[in-house]
Design an enzyme around this catalytic site. Sequence first.
Site, mmCIF file in Angstrom:
data_model
loop_
_atom_site.group_PDB
_atom_site.id
_atom_site.type_symbol
_atom_site.label_atom_id
_atom_site.label_comp_id
_atom_site.label_asym_id
_atom_site.label_seq_id
_atom_site.Cartn_x
_atom_site.Cartn_y
_atom_site.Cartn_z
ATOM 1 N N ARG A 174 0.651 -1.163 -0.041
ATOM 2 C CA ARG A 174 0.028 0.084 0.054
ATOM 3 C C ARG A 174 0.766 1.284 -0.112
ATOM 4 O O ARG A 174 1.782 1.204 0.496
ATOM 5 C CB ARG A 174 -0.852 -0.080 1.065
ATOM 6 C CG ARG A 174 -1.927 -1.039 1.424
ATOM 7 C CD ARG A 174 -2.684 -0.709 2.535
ATOM 8 N NE ARG A 174 -3.638 -1.986 2.694
ATOM 9 C CZ ARG A 174 -3.477 -2.685 3.864
ATOM 10 N NH1 ARG A 174 -2.654 -2.225 4.920
ATOM 11 N NH2 ARG A 174 -4.231 -3.841 3.945
ATOM 12 N N ARG A 279 7.818 -16.345 14.187
ATOM 13 C CA ARG A 279 7.103 -15.129 14.807
ATOM 14 C C ARG A 279 7.182 -15.353 16.298
ATOM 15 O O ARG A 279 6.983 -16.498 16.705
ATOM 16 C CB ARG A 279 5.681 -14.889 14.228
ATOM 17 C CG ARG A 279 4.947 -15.665 14.070
ATOM 18 C CD ARG A 279 3.552 -15.486 13.342
ATOM 19 N NE ARG A 279 2.602 -16.537 13.235
ATOM 20 C CZ ARG A 279 1.425 -16.607 12.795
ATOM 21 N NH1 ARG A 279 0.897 -15.489 12.165
ATOM 22 N NH2 ARG A 279 0.630 -17.458 12.615
#
Length: 367
Positions: A174, A279
Amino acid sequence: MYDYLIVGAGLFGAVFAYEARQRGKRCLVIDKREHAGGNVYTEHIEGINVHKYGAHIFHTNSKPIWDYVHQFAEFNRYTNAPLANYREELYNLPFNMNTFHQLWGVVRPEEAKQRIEEQRQAAGITDPQNLEEQAISLVGTDIYEKLIKGYTEKQWGRSARDLPAFIIKRLPVRFTYDNNYFNDQYQGIPKGGYNVIIDKMLEGIEVRLQVDFFEQREELVKSAKKMVFTGMIDQYYDYRYGVLEYRSLQFETKFLSWTGNYQGNAVVNYTDRQTPYTRVIEHKHFEFGTQAGTVITEEYPTEWKPGLEPYYPINDEKNNEIYKQYKALADQESDVIFGGRLGGYKYYDMHQVIAEALTAAGRELGK
């Protein structure tokens, strides 16, 4: 005699069982685990709902699916905005103007686009043939080297050059200052955890846990008119055409009494190759918890082998060809419905599993 034997008490099985019961059908749901819920199961530790099998954030663009899950639980306003940690440098995900500013110091979208375009042209990739080339053609070399390469190679256990390009094609990029990972209109976490949903779906339905279908197959099949099977399709057919491959995960969960806030975010990805886990999840942040301690989970990808849980189908050309042969057998079955990630050898998000289960139920039971 049951109308349906449902093998697997995950989302697909639970939705199908609920829909069948609503139509007056008698179901038996079995699962080899000691709990229902499949991979969305949440374990209660020190007052915190822990996502036992990795982070699960519900998101969808479908209002009917959003309305459907709301009949079972109230959802909070959690928005997924993970961070990437590359050798102690922190970057916002998904790739957006905050990420570009952190990398290059740019403040305007045109500056970021120019940086990416320069790197694309320097790489000289016109027809991406693998994940590495596809990623560089999308976001340039800086982002690829810091935020994609290490994470992806840990996740899949293969060089990025040996992975198919399609894996990375839906990568969110984006040119706005927006850290919301998903583009979907609806997003949140069920208050009280996903068990609230599963328990309500299975209310009034006979559920037997710690039952291995393959150990009692003959007896179980005889107990019902039809079967819904959400296990591994290759195992169902005794690996006739070969073994389908998966990636698996190992979880190391720790309760930290010495802090109530370990990393300040629910999900932090570790994108360098040297850190062994992909993660760290801090579960209390999914529900804005204020407990004195906290629970974290380190997630370690590993190659799947019998005895481990299969999580991610490896949908490369070889495995897809094997699956097609099993699918041809499944299509000939009149009394067996295959569904879910393992039954369909396809990675699904939660809303997609629910939609698939509702479609299967509608086709089988009538709307």
